[in-house]
Structures are given as C-alpha cells and as structure tokens.
Scaffold this active site. Structure first.
Site, PDB file in Angstrom:
ATOM      1  N   LYS A  51      13.424  -8.463 -12.952  1.00 10.90           N
ATOM      2  CA  LYS A  51      13.989  -7.130 -12.663  1.00 10.90           C
ATOM      3  C   LYS A  51      13.954  -6.847 -11.170  1.00 10.90           C
ATOM      4  CE  LYS A  51      11.138  -3.421 -13.141  1.00 10.90           C
ATOM      5  NZ  LYS A  51      11.010  -2.582 -11.935  1.00 10.90           N
ATOM      6  N   CYS A  76       6.084   9.496  -7.797  1.00 10.02           N
ATOM      7  CA  CYS A  76       6.305   9.056  -9.178  1.00 10.02           C
ATOM      8  C   CYS A  76       4.955   8.892  -9.851  1.00 10.02           C
ATOM      9  CB  CYS A  76       7.123   7.779  -9.226  1.00 10.02           C
ATOM     10  SG  CYS A  76       6.195   6.317  -8.857  1.00 10.02           S
ATOM     11  N   ARG A  91       4.559   7.155  -2.837  1.00  2.48           N
ATOM     12  CA  ARG A  91       5.599   6.176  -2.534  1.00  2.48           C
ATOM     13  C   ARG A  91       6.652   6.670  -1.523  1.00  2.48           C
ATOM     14  NH1 ARG A  91       7.259   3.127  -7.958  1.00  2.48           N
ATOM     15  NH2 ARG A  91       7.770   1.475  -6.502  1.00  2.48           N
TER      16      ARG A  91
HETATM   17  N1  EPU Z   1       4.761   2.473   1.594  1.00  2.13           N
HETATM   18  C1  EPU Z   1       4.732   3.419   2.596  1.00  2.13           C
HETATM   19  N2  EPU Z   1       5.913   3.693   3.242  1.00  2.13           N
HETATM   20  C2  EPU Z   1       7.074   3.074   2.939  1.00  2.13           C
HETATM   21  C3  EPU Z   1       7.086   2.103   1.924  1.00  2.13           C
HETATM   22  C4  EPU Z   1       5.909   1.820   1.264  1.00  2.13           C
HETATM   23  O1  EPU Z   1       3.710   4.002   2.898  1.00  2.13           O
HETATM   24  O2  EPU Z   1       8.100   3.373   3.575  1.00  2.13           O
HETATM   25  C5  EPU Z   1       3.513   2.141   0.872  1.00  2.13           C
HETATM   26  C6  EPU Z   1       3.559   2.504  -0.600  1.00  2.13           C
HETATM   27  O3  EPU Z   1       3.264   3.858  -0.827  1.00  2.13           O
HETATM   28  C7  EPU Z   1       2.547   1.552  -1.175  1.00  2.13           C
HETATM   29  C8  EPU Z   1       2.711   0.301  -0.305  1.00  2.13           C
HETATM   30  O4  EPU Z   1       3.371   0.738   0.878  1.00  2.13           O
HETATM   31  O5  EPU Z   1       1.264   2.090  -0.973  1.00  2.13           O
HETATM   32  C9  EPU Z   1       3.496  -0.822  -0.911  1.00  2.13           C
HETATM   33  O6  EPU Z   1       4.664  -0.308  -1.541  1.00  2.13           O
HETATM   34  P1  EPU Z   1       6.032  -1.129  -1.574  1.00  2.13           P
HETATM   35  O7  EPU Z   1       6.993  -0.458  -0.666  1.00  2.13           O
HETATM   36  O8  EPU Z   1       5.776  -2.566  -1.366  1.00  2.13           O
HETATM   37  O9  EPU Z   1       6.491  -0.872  -3.079  1.00  2.13           O
HETATM   38  P2  EPU Z   1       7.985  -0.740  -3.546  1.00  2.13           P
HETATM   39  O10 EPU Z   1       8.850  -1.587  -2.714  1.00  2.13           O
HETATM   40  O11 EPU Z   1       8.340   0.695  -3.709  1.00  2.13           O
HETATM   41  C10 EPU Z   1       7.966  -2.763  -5.218  1.00  2.13           C
HETATM   42  C11 EPU Z   1       8.218  -2.977  -6.685  1.00  2.13           C
HETATM   43  C12 EPU Z   1       7.075  -2.355  -7.488  1.00  2.13           C
HETATM   44  C13 EPU Z   1       5.763  -3.043  -7.059  1.00  2.13           C
HETATM   45  C14 EPU Z   1       5.584  -2.888  -5.537  1.00  2.13           C
HETATM   46  C15 EPU Z   1       4.363  -3.618  -5.005  1.00  2.13           C
HETATM   47  C16 EPU Z   1      10.628  -3.040  -6.835  1.00  2.13           C
HETATM   48  C17 EPU Z   1      11.886  -2.406  -7.282  1.00  2.13           C
HETATM   49  N3  EPU Z   1       9.492  -2.363  -7.056  1.00  2.13           N
HETATM   50  O12 EPU Z   1       7.899  -1.358  -5.018  1.00  2.13           O
HETATM   51  O13 EPU Z   1       7.322  -2.651  -8.857  1.00  2.13           O
HETATM   52  O14 EPU Z   1       4.685  -2.449  -7.724  1.00  2.13           O
HETATM   53  O15 EPU Z   1       6.742  -3.395  -4.845  1.00  2.13           O
HETATM   54  O16 EPU Z   1       4.427  -4.957  -5.301  1.00  2.13           O
HETATM   55  O17 EPU Z   1      10.644  -4.139  -6.314  1.00  2.13           O
HETATM   56  C18 EPU Z   1       7.130  -2.313 -11.186  1.00  2.13           C
HETATM   57  O18 EPU Z   1       7.939  -3.243 -11.343  1.00  2.13           O
HETATM   58  O19 EPU Z   1       6.462  -1.819 -12.135  1.00  2.13           O
HETATM   59  C19 EPU Z   1       6.933  -1.764  -9.837  1.00  2.13           C
HETATM   60  C20 EPU Z   1       6.397  -0.567  -9.628  1.00  2.13           C
END
Ligand code: EPU
Length: 436
Positions: free
Chosen positions: A41, A135, A140
């Site tokens: 996904k 969320c 996030r």
């Molecule tokens: N963060 C920030 N600022 C940003 C972006 C992220 O502070 O601009 C922080 C987040 O709050 C978090 C950390 O950085 O504490 C890491 O978050 P990341 O951005 O890596 O998460 P994401 O890209 O929103 C993706 C997956 C998630 C998975 C995370 C971590 C997708 C669509 N989603 O989310 O998947 O948990 O990476 O590996 O790729 C799931 O599939 O159940 C799911 C939640």
C-alpha cells in the site's frame, strides 16, 4: 476503458457496506500452509501520485485492492486523470490534469493524499491541498514537506485549512530534514525530478517504499541516485514519460503474517515477500523463539510452543518499524516474561492497549513506553478497531485467544490489508465477516 464514474460509484458503495462490517474470530487454531503477499500500500500510493508528473497512460502492476488505493484513485480522477484498477493492474491516464486541488473530504479520509502536492507543483506550477490535521496515531505535521518545497522556490500560503503552493519553475536545492520523513522524502523527490538543477535530500527516509518510488521515477526518465541511503541526489530533467512498474510486496502485511505464525505456534510459508525488507522484524522474532527458513519465493516461519519476551523500540528503516509495533505487542501479551516496547515515531500509537487489556493482557504504559507482562492466555472479547495497525494487532491476538472475539469498525483494516480474512481462512483460521 470502462466508465470511470461507474467504477467510482461502485467503490463508494463498497465503502459504505464495509463501514458496517465486523469480524468474528474463534481463536486457538495453529495456522499452517502458504500465503501470498499483496503489493505494498505505502509503495503504491506515492507511485500513483507520481503518475501526475507525466502526460500519457501509465501502467502500475501488483496494486492491492484497498480502500486507500481507491481513495487515491478518486483523488487522481478528481484532478482530471483517468483511473482504472482491474486484476491488480492500475491504468492511470494523466494526459490532461485540469484541476490542482486535493479537497478536504478526500485528504481527511487518507493522509497520503498529501503526496499529490509535490507532483502538482512540479507539473502545473500550483497546488491546493487540504492540510491533513492530526489523526488517531499522532499530530503528524507536514512542516518538513513545506520547508523542502519552499527551499526549491515555491511560495507557500495557508488559507482556510488549505496549503497553497505556487512556483513558476521549481529550482534544485539542498534540503536537510530534521528527522527522516517517509512521505516528506517522497514529496520532495517527486517535486525535484522536474526542477531546474540538482536537489540534495539529506537525512532522507530509507524505507523500501522510498526506493520503489525512486525506481518507478527512474523508469519515467528521472535521474535519481542514493535512494535507500541517507543522502538522495536528484538531477532535474525537462520532461518525463509514462511509467511501467511493478509495486514491491507489502512488508507490513508479511510482518503481520509472521506475527500470526508466531503467536499461533503455526507454520506458514510466506510467498512473494522480500525477507530482506524485514530484517529488523525477523531478528526480533528469532529472539522471541521463532524459526525462519528460506522458501523458494519468500520465507517459512514457525512459531514456538510459547514465545519468549523481547523488548524493542521503533525506529526509521532499517530499524524496527512502527507499523509492526502493535502486532509485536499482541504477541508479547502471551510471551513468557516481561517486554518493554517504546514507540519513538508517533506520540499516540498505543490505541490497541486498551482493547488488548479487555482480552486479559497485562500492559502498563507511561508516555510512549509500554511494559507487557505475558499471561498464559488471552480471552476472546468484543473489541473496537481504532486505526489500521491497531486493528491488525487485535486480529493477531484474537487468533491465539481462547473463545470468540468480535472486532467492530473493520473498515480500518480494509484500508491496508487485501483479502486478509480469505488468506487467514486458507491457513485454517476460524474467522467470518458479518454485516451489522
Ligand atoms: N514529521 C514531522 N514533520 C513532517 C513530517 C513528519 O514532524 O513534516 C514527523 C511525524 O510526526 C513522525 C515522524 O516525523 O513523528 C515520521 O513520520 P513520517 O513522515 O515518516 O510518516 P508518514 O510519511 O506520514 C509513513 C507511512 C506510515 C508509517 C510512517 C513511518 C505512508 C502513506 N504512510 O507515514 O504508515 O507509519 O511512514 O514509517 O507511507 C500505516 O501504513 O499504517 C502508516 C501509518
């Protein structure tokens, strides 16, 4: 190609029906046999967004039939492209993109909608994307995505809950993330492939899904080096061509099935999976007493009579994934001894704890640290799914519990696991879906 609106209406109907579904699981069976893992996904979603970068017809294979994939399809169709998914092949026709807005009603159901931001600014010079908001698992924010685009010359304004990004032509820049962000790295990579000059992403996310997106972009003519490492280098090109790409297997679905093999004392051959994407998980489960053997097209996992307690903390890849934290915790509820699990990525990812306790688990939490004292057995109970991976952990626990467990709000599970109950039934599980 079949009528697009027709496809979308059918999908809506499926959503409405799925919202009312519940699963009933009678636990205690040792699961045995073989199972085939679906496409990832979290790799499919950014690659679908990447198709917005080039006019023409894109073909993406091994796309799972999931609620989130349909939502991304609806979003892309809403921007003026064609989207059709049949037999796990998605055809996306991005010849004309007329709209540059990702509306609130789509972004609020799926945060990954924010992945259209980079491609839209790169192709159209503007994007209007609803701010995702918090969320179930944490706040996030997307500040790092916006910082990266600003460094590339985009003007960012926030208006009535929307991010509006504008740039006549994005320019390559050196971008350093405070922490590795998966979708942030993906958004900037997609913006940079059509920018003028070179972009460096420092402290980039190294997840296999980032590498798969880079491979898909390279198949479109992008020039990217270093995906999978902490420093990604992108040399912008003036135009891209449509992609032909096969999505990698879902490492979290595979990991969830490993957890199920472990907790049920089962013996499962997991086909079409990439064990090398699961090193941290497999090493932890070995310490918990599981045995792994290579299989022709994946891995064979055997659970012990009783699991041993292991402790871990979630980390960015290649560390132990946050998306497997809840499933490991379910396993530890019945392990011998005490485990400590520390959630380092998201601030609120223990929603499953209260539900596991209702099954008799002995878990205490302090902030982002959970201490689990293993009990001999869990007991079936009526439960409520709260988010995707929390739901998966309840299924893991229920398959090993004594008696019957009912899991309501199963639409969370349908966002991320393709045909999970069919696959579990084939392995010998007693699990049924009911409409309420
Ligand atoms: N963060 C920030 N600022 C940003 C972006 C992220 O502070 O601009 C922080 C987040 O709050 C978090 C950390 O950085 O504490 C890491 O978050 P990341 O951005 O890596 O998460 P994401 O890209 O929103 C993706 C997956 C998630 C998975 C995370 C971590 C997708 C669509 N989603 O989310 O998947 O948990 O990476 O590996 O790729 C799931 O599939 O159940 C799911 C939640």
């Amino acid at each position: 190609m079949p009528n697009q609106l027709f496809c979308i209406r059918i999908t809506d109907q499926i959503y409405l029906e799925a919202e009312l579904d519940k699963l009933v699981i009678r636990g205690g069976k040792r699961l045995k046999g073989s199972v085939t893992i679906s496409g990832s996904k979290n790799a499919a979603l950014p690659i679908m967004a990447a198709t917005l970068l080039a006019p023409g017809e894109h073909l993406l294979s091994n796309v799972p039939h999931l609620r989130d994939v349909s939502t991304m399809g609806r979003l892309i169709a809403n921007l003026g492209a064609g989207f059709h998914l049949e037999n796990n092949n998605a055809i996306l026709d991005c010849s004309s993109i007329k709209n540059f807005e990702a509306p609130y009603d789509l972004v609020s159901t799926m945060r990954a909608s924010v992945l259209v931001l980079g491609p839209l600014v790169a192709r159209l010079g503007r994007a209007k994307v609803s701010l995702p908001g918090g969320c179930a698992i944490g706040a996030r924010p997307i500040n790092l995505h916006l910082m990266g685009l600003e460094k590339m010359g985009a003007t960012i304004t926030l208006d009535s809950g929307y991010v509006i990004a504008r740039a006549k032509k994005l320019k390559g820049a050196a971008i350093c993330f405070d922490m590795p962000t998966v979708t942030g790295t993906e958004n900037i990579m997609m913006a940079a492939v059509l920018a003028e000059g070179k972009t460096l992403i420092e402290n980039a996310a190294r997840e296999p899904e980032v590498v798969d997106l880079a491979d898909a972009l390279i198949s479109m003519g992008a020039r990217i080096k270093g995906a999978g490492e902490g420093l990604i280098e992108i040399e912008g090109v003036s135009a891209l061509t449509p992609l032909r790409h096969t999505v990698i297997p879902d490492r979290i679905e595979a990991g969830t099935l490993l957890a199920i093999a472990g907790i049920t004392g089962g013996d499962i051959v997991i086909n079409a999976c990439r064990p090398d994407h699961l090193d941290a998980v497999i090493n932890k489960l070995k310490d918990a007493g599981m045995v792994f053997r290579p299989a022709v097209n994946g891995i064979r996992a055997t659970g012990p009579r009783r699991l041993a307690a292991v402790s871990t903390m979630t980390m960015p890849y290649p560390g132990f994934p946050t998306d497997m934290q809840a499933q490991l915790m379910a396993m530890m509820c019945v392990a011998e001894g005490a485990s400590v699990i520390s959630e380092k990525i998201f601030e609120n990812r223990f929603m499953h704890v209260a539900e596991l306790r209702r099954m008799g688990a002995d878990i205490t939490t302090e902030g982002r640290i959970a201490t689990i004292r293993g009990v001999r057995a869990l007991k079936g109970a009526p439960l409520m799914a709260t988010d995707l991976r929390a739901s998966a952990s309840l299924i893991v626990a229920a398959l090993a519990a004594e008696g019957e467990t009912t899991v309501k709000r199963i639409y969370h599970l349908d966002r991320g696991y393709e045909k999970l109950e069919e696959k579990l039934i084939a392995l010998g599980a007693d699990i049924s879906r009911y409409k309420e």
